[in-house]
Design an enzyme around this catalytic site. Structure first.
Site, short mmCIF file in Angstrom:
data_model
loop_
_atom_site.label_atom_id
_atom_site.label_comp_id
_atom_site.label_asym_id
_atom_site.label_seq_id
_atom_site.Cartn_x
_atom_site.Cartn_y
_atom_site.Cartn_z
CG ASP A 2 0.19 8.96 -6.54
OD1 ASP A 2 1.30 8.67 -5.87
OD2 ASP A 2 -0.39 8.46 -7.34
CG ASP B 227 -0.34 3.42 -5.62
OD1 ASP B 227 -0.35 1.82 -5.65
OD2 ASP B 227 -0.63 4.04 -6.56
CE LYS C 227 -3.64 9.50 -7.71
NZ LYS C 227 -3.51 8.21 -7.51
CB SER D 258 -5.22 9.95 -11.27
OG SER D 258 -4.12 10.11 -11.24
CE LYS E 194 -2.87 2.09 -8.15
NZ LYS E 194 -1.77 2.65 -8.67
CD GLU F 150 -1.84 7.53 -4.56
OE1 GLU F 150 -2.83 8.30 -4.71
OE2 GLU F 150 -1.83 6.35 -5.30
CE LYS G 242 -0.47 9.67 -11.04
NZ LYS G 242 -0.05 8.50 -9.95
N GLY H 258 -6.31 3.26 -9.57
CA GLY H 258 -6.56 2.72 -11.03
C GLY H 258 -4.97 2.60 -11.72
O1 OSB Z 1 -0.07 5.72 -8.86
O2 OSB Z 1 -2.15 5.58 -8.83
C1 OSB Z 1 -1.07 5.69 -9.58
C2 OSB Z 1 -1.81 5.27 -13.42
C3 OSB Z 1 -0.84 4.29 -13.48
C4 OSB Z 1 0.25 4.03 -12.83
C5 OSB Z 1 0.13 4.45 -11.23
C6 OSB Z 1 -0.92 5.23 -10.68
C7 OSB Z 1 -1.79 5.81 -11.84
C8 OSB Z 1 -2.86 6.55 -11.66
C9 OSB Z 1 -4.19 6.53 -12.54
O3 OSB Z 1 -2.87 7.55 -10.92
C10 OSB Z 1 -5.47 6.27 -12.13
C11 OSB Z 1 -6.34 5.95 -12.99
O4 OSB Z 1 -6.51 4.89 -13.66
O5 OSB Z 1 -7.37 6.95 -13.17
MG MG Z 2 -0.47 6.17 -7.00
#
Ligand code: OSB
Ligand code: MG
Length: 370
Positions: free
Chosen positions: A190, A240, A163, A137, A264, A215, A165, A292
């Site tokens: 995401d 999510d 992925k 991510s 998660k 996402e 953000k 994650g």
């Molecule tokens: O939206 O998936 C998410 C990290 C913190 C809070 C929300 C998200 C995330 C990530 C990180 O996308 C994923 C990872 O732990 O590698």
């Molecule tokens: Mg997410």
């Protein structure tokens, strides 16, 4: 039979190797609340996925610390004996909500149970894989060249899915740039709930990049609007934040709000709840993957074990330890092998607390006799 003897909480703070920016903010350090339960001289560990502030979820490390100390602990004290960790959710049912706090305690009980059985956790969950495909991510970057350099580095390491953000103002251009430079890569985006239906024209543009999924584009609690958006886009919607329990997963699928679910275990209220979502997804043919929360090795190990289940078929947001921390509080670190993370084969989570590092990074801790 597990007869619980002690409960401990540790609040830790670990520097991240690089700042992680999302539509809801930027994190430079990881704060985590770790839970341990002791029985027969064996300790089981769980990590709460709540963050330092109420941005991704309304739960925070402070609300979880309060709920576990003041409300979950007395329920554990009055019960103490469990045959199986799946009995915990019913014991905690008098507490409404606070799924992340409950999940952390449940995770510790699962680890403890598996350690007492001397089996790796995934075998007790019904896992079928000895390695899980790793994705990464990529946080919001200062500019497109930095983004392309970051993505190139991750692909060179072997990550199987990228992925990005996104947020309004950082969406079409970065996705176009990555897609042009890496035409064949599995790519997703995401939004962490940063858009509304008024952004439909922008979201339609994202449809042109052959994304594996989009996402959580819309409001964290809204299923109806996601169902409406799903009818407008070819890209599958993955939820999510909206999926906080198996009930919500059932509702989302009934409404057509998503075609993919990011599971998660901490966000859905625990491993038992995650297993219920898994059964539902298998029945409905809905692909799952494990998300994650920048976890320490304790939370990451749990995610790896869960991701071995047959319904988890897409690459996960579970990356190697060094992508997050220079030094973790659990050993050994997770390392990428051929684009996969090997599943720990020792009992329980299969990782061990490094007490020296745990105590050095702890800002608070407390132990209770149950
Ligand atoms: O939206 O998936 C998410 C990290 C913190 C809070 C929300 C998200 C995330 C990530 C990180 O996308 C994923 C990872 O732990 O590698
Ligand atoms: Mg997410």
């Amino acid at each position: 039979m597990i007869r619980l003897e002690r409960l401990s909480l540790f609040l830790v703070e670990l520097p991240l190797v690089a700042p992680f920016a999302t539509s809801f903010g930027e994190e430079r350090t990881k704060q985590a609340l770790l839970v341990s339960l002791t029985a027969d001289g064996v300790m089981g560990w769980g990590e709460c996925v709540a963050g330092s502030g109420p941005w991704y979820s309304w739960e925070t490390v402070e609300t979880a610390r309060y709920v576990i100390s003041e409300h979950i602990r007395p329920l554990l004290s009055s019960r103490k004996v469990f045959e199986h960790p799946s009995e915990l959710p019913a014991a905690l049912a008098p507490i409404r909500g606070h799924g992340m706090a409950k999940a952390a305690v449940e995770a510790a009980l699962w680890d403890l149970y598996a350690r007492l059985q001397r089996k790796p956790l995934y075998q007790l969950l019904g896992g079928v894989r000895e390695a899980v495909p790793a994705g990464v991510s990529v946080g919001i970057q200062p500019d497109i060249p930095s983004l392309l350099a970051a993505v190139e580095g991750y692909l060179a390491e072997g990550y199987q899915r990228i992925k990005l953000k996104i947020k309004p103002g950082w969406d079409v251009e970065p996705l176009r740039a990555v897609r042009e430079r890496f035409p064949d890569v599995l790519l997703s985006a995401d939004a962490n709930a940063a858009y509304t239906l008024a952004d439909l024209p922008t979201l339609r543009e994202l449809d042109r990049f052959g994304l594996l999924m989009l996402e959580q584009p819309l409001h964290f609690e809204d299923l109806l609007e996601h169902a409406q958006l799903a009818r407008e886009l070819a890209t599958p919607i993955c939820l999510d934040e909206s999926i906080t329990s198996a009930r919500r997963a059932r509702e989302a699928l009934a409404l057509g709000a998503c075609r993919i679910i990011n599971v998660k275990p901490g966000r859905v209220g625990g491993l038992t709840e995650a297993l219920e979502i898994h059964a539902l997804a298998l029945e409905r043919g809905i692909p799952l993957w494990c998300g994650g929360m920048l976890e320490t090795g304790i939370g990451r190990a749990l995610n790896v074990h869960l991701a071995t289940l047959p319904g988890f078929t897409l690459p996960h947001d579970i990356s190697a330890t060094k992508r997050y921390f220079r030094e973790d509080i659990a050993d050994p670190p997770f390392e990428l092998r051929d684009g996969h993370l090997p599943v720990p084969q020792r009992p329980g989570l299969g990782v061990e607390i490094n007490w020296d590092r745990l105590l050095r990074s702890a800002t608070w801790s407390r132990t209770w006799k149950l």
